[in-house]
Design a protein around this motif. Structure first.
Motif, PDB file in Angstrom:
ATOM      1  N   VAL A  50       0.795  -1.242   0.000  1.00  0.00           N
ATOM      2  CA  VAL A  50       0.000   0.000   0.000  1.00  0.00           C
ATOM      3  C   VAL A  50       0.823   1.286   0.000  1.00  0.00           C
ATOM      4  CG1 VAL A  50      -1.969  -1.093   1.124  1.00  0.00           C
ATOM      5  CG2 VAL A  50      -0.203  -0.026   2.536  1.00  0.00           C
ATOM      6  N   ASN A  51       2.149   1.195   0.007  1.00  0.00           N
ATOM      7  CA  ASN A  51       2.933   2.426   0.168  1.00  0.00           C
ATOM      8  C   ASN A  51       4.241   2.335  -0.608  1.00  0.00           C
ATOM      9  OD1 ASN A  51       3.605   4.968   1.076  1.00  0.00           O
ATOM     10  ND2 ASN A  51       4.102   4.343   3.163  1.00  0.00           N
ATOM     11  N   ARG A  52       4.155   1.959  -1.882  1.00  0.00           N
ATOM     12  CA  ARG A  52       5.358   1.780  -2.688  1.00  0.00           C
ATOM     13  C   ARG A  52       6.079   3.098  -2.978  1.00  0.00           C
ATOM     14  NH1 ARG A  52       6.107  -3.265  -4.451  1.00  0.00           N
ATOM     15  NH2 ARG A  52       7.709  -2.508  -5.877  1.00  0.00           N
ATOM     16  N   ASP A  53       5.435   4.227  -2.759  1.00  0.00           N
ATOM     17  CA  ASP A  53       6.089   5.523  -2.957  1.00  0.00           C
ATOM     18  C   ASP A  53       7.325   5.675  -2.072  1.00  0.00           C
ATOM     19  OD1 ASP A  53       4.169   6.151  -4.776  1.00  0.00           O
ATOM     20  OD2 ASP A  53       3.102   7.590  -3.519  1.00  0.00           O
ATOM     21  N   VAL A  54       7.362   4.937  -0.958  1.00  0.00           N
ATOM     22  CA  VAL A  54       8.526   4.990  -0.068  1.00  0.00           C
ATOM     23  C   VAL A  54       9.803   4.690  -0.838  1.00  0.00           C
ATOM     24  CG1 VAL A  54       9.665   3.781   1.845  1.00  0.00           C
ATOM     25  CG2 VAL A  54       7.275   4.473   2.048  1.00  0.00           C
ATOM     26  N   TYR A  55       9.754   3.715  -1.725  1.00  0.00           N
ATOM     27  CA  TYR A  55      10.952   3.315  -2.458  1.00  0.00           C
ATOM     28  C   TYR A  55      11.414   4.419  -3.415  1.00  0.00           C
ATOM     29  CZ  TYR A  55       9.411  -1.211  -0.692  1.00  0.00           C
ATOM     30  OH  TYR A  55       9.003  -2.243   0.111  1.00  0.00           O
ATOM     31  N   ASP A  56      10.470   5.110  -4.030  1.00  0.00           N
ATOM     32  CA  ASP A  56      10.826   6.211  -4.918  1.00  0.00           C
ATOM     33  C   ASP A  56      11.471   7.354  -4.136  1.00  0.00           C
ATOM     34  OD1 ASP A  56       9.796   4.874  -7.128  1.00  0.00           O
ATOM     35  OD2 ASP A  56       7.803   5.751  -6.894  1.00  0.00           O
ATOM     36  N   ARG A  57      10.933   7.646  -2.964  1.00  0.00           N
ATOM     37  CA  ARG A  57      11.497   8.737  -2.149  1.00  0.00           C
ATOM     38  C   ARG A  57      12.897   8.395  -1.667  1.00  0.00           C
ATOM     39  NH1 ARG A  57       6.148   8.777  -0.191  1.00  0.00           N
ATOM     40  NH2 ARG A  57       6.752   7.747   1.757  1.00  0.00           N
ATOM     41  N   ARG A  58      13.133   7.125  -1.353  1.00  0.00           N
ATOM     42  CA  ARG A  58      14.483   6.723  -0.938  1.00  0.00           C
ATOM     43  C   ARG A  58      15.469   6.829  -2.095  1.00  0.00           C
ATOM     44  NH1 ARG A  58      13.194   1.150   2.417  1.00  0.00           N
ATOM     45  NH2 ARG A  58      12.417   2.114   4.337  1.00  0.00           N
ATOM     46  N   ALA A  59      15.022   6.438  -3.273  1.00  0.00           N
ATOM     47  CA  ALA A  59      15.910   6.436  -4.437  1.00  0.00           C
ATOM     48  C   ALA A  59      16.181   7.842  -4.949  1.00  0.00           C
ATOM     49  CB  ALA A  59      15.315   5.583  -5.547  1.00  0.00           C
ATOM     50  N   ASN A  60      15.217   8.745  -4.784  1.00  0.00           N
ATOM     51  CA  ASN A  60      15.338  10.107  -5.317  1.00  0.00           C
ATOM     52  C   ASN A  60      14.928  11.130  -4.260  1.00  0.00           C
ATOM     53  OD1 ASN A  60      15.832   9.399  -8.296  1.00  0.00           O
ATOM     54  ND2 ASN A  60      13.933   8.283  -7.846  1.00  0.00           N
ATOM     55  N   PRO A  61      15.713  11.248  -3.190  1.00  0.00           N
ATOM     56  CA  PRO A  61      15.333  12.170  -2.116  1.00  0.00           C
ATOM     57  C   PRO A  61      15.459  13.628  -2.543  1.00  0.00           C
ATOM     58  CG  PRO A  61      17.530  11.305  -1.721  1.00  0.00           C
ATOM     59  CD  PRO A  61      16.983  10.552  -2.907  1.00  0.00           C
ATOM     60  N   GLU A  62      14.558  14.453  -2.071  1.00  0.00           N
ATOM     61  CA  GLU A  62      14.670  15.897  -2.269  1.00  0.00           C
ATOM     62  C   GLU A  62      15.735  16.399  -1.297  1.00  0.00           C
ATOM     63  OE1 GLU A  62      14.513  19.867  -2.689  1.00  0.00           O
ATOM     64  OE2 GLU A  62      14.042  18.993  -0.730  1.00  0.00           O
ATOM     65  N   PRO A  63      16.808  17.074  -1.755  1.00  0.00           N
ATOM     66  CA  PRO A  63      17.952  17.379  -0.888  1.00  0.00           C
ATOM     67  C   PRO A  63      17.607  18.138   0.381  1.00  0.00           C
ATOM     68  CG  PRO A  63      18.521  17.754  -3.186  1.00  0.00           C
ATOM     69  CD  PRO A  63      17.053  17.477  -3.154  1.00  0.00           C
ATOM     70  N   ARG A  64      16.746  19.144   0.294  1.00  0.00           N
ATOM     71  CA  ARG A  64      16.419  19.924   1.489  1.00  0.00           C
ATOM     72  C   ARG A  64      15.642  19.083   2.499  1.00  0.00           C
ATOM     73  NH1 ARG A  64      14.012  24.821  -1.927  1.00  0.00           N
ATOM     74  NH2 ARG A  64      13.384  22.961  -3.098  1.00  0.00           N
ATOM     75  N   LYS A  65      14.707  18.293   1.998  1.00  0.00           N
ATOM     76  CA  LYS A  65      13.950  17.434   2.901  1.00  0.00           C
ATOM     77  C   LYS A  65      14.850  16.369   3.522  1.00  0.00           C
ATOM     78  CE  LYS A  65       9.361  17.918   0.812  1.00  0.00           C
ATOM     79  NZ  LYS A  65       8.239  17.193   0.156  1.00  0.00           N
TER      80      LYS A  65
END
Length: 207
Positions: free
Chosen positions: A47-62
């Protein structure tokens, strides 16, 4: 008496923070606790596969603020949270062991030792030798615990816990439920959890 269900996976640093702070909440509210080990990777996959995208492509400031925020919480909670070289860790074995430890009345010391081994000592808690040491720290027989954790019953309980938290609306770790259906997610929601527990059993909490 109010009841808190705590669905958790030791591979999450925010769960480590919540786990560390939870005893104070339980003491103040006099609530009962039900520990529910899960496999958070299974939750993410469902239900939360977006986690993997955020880990692979983190926004630098965040990402920069995330690290600061995590260390601020760690200092406040009096624990060490480093950067394990193995991340994310395969948590199947350690979470099965947590369920087996619960059968011995030792889930809390086992989970505490597992969190410290992974986040404090930066050890790979997917390894059998590391889990043996974690079990020993918790006062358990490592060989017996690992053998029990590999049983069909324990495997089924971890799978069913994971499926249950998904079915009840959860999407990560820690997911908490007050009196069955009042859901909260994350370390920073503990004040709300405490308030809900107080409302659920005000006479008990006042005592």
């Amino acid at each position: 008496m109010a009841t808190l269900e705590f669905f958790f996976d030791c591979s999450s640093p925010w769960t480590y923070l919540a786990f560390t702070r939870l005893p104070g909440v339980l003491e103040r509210t006099k609530a009962a606790i039900v520990w529910r080990p899960i496999l958070v990777g299974g939750v993410f996959n469902a239900v939360n596969r977006d986690v993997y995208d955020r880990r692979a492509n983190p926004e630098p400031r965040k990402a920069s603020y995330y690290e600061k925020d995590l260390q601020d919480w760690a200092r406040l909670s009096g624990i060490r949270i480093g950067k394990p070289p193995v991340f994310p860790v395969r948590a199947v074995a350690v979470m099965r062991c947590a369920i087996a430890a619960d059968e011995k009345g030792a889930l809390v010391p086992f989970a505490r030792a597992a969190f410290e081994a992974y986040w404090g000592e930066l050890e790979d808690i997917s390894r059998k030798d590391i889990l043996m040491g974690v079990a020993g720290t918790a006062g358990l027989d490592g060989e017996a615990l690992l053998a029990r954790s590999d049983s069909p019953e324990i495997k089924d309980r971890l799978r069913l816990n994971t499926e249950e938290v998904i079915a009840r609306g959860g999407f990560g770790s820690p997911t908490m439920f007050v009196n069955g259906n009042d859901m909260y997610f994350g370390n920073d929601r503990l004040p709300l959890v405490e308030a809900a527990l107080m409302r659920a059993a005000p006479d008990r909490a006042a005592g």
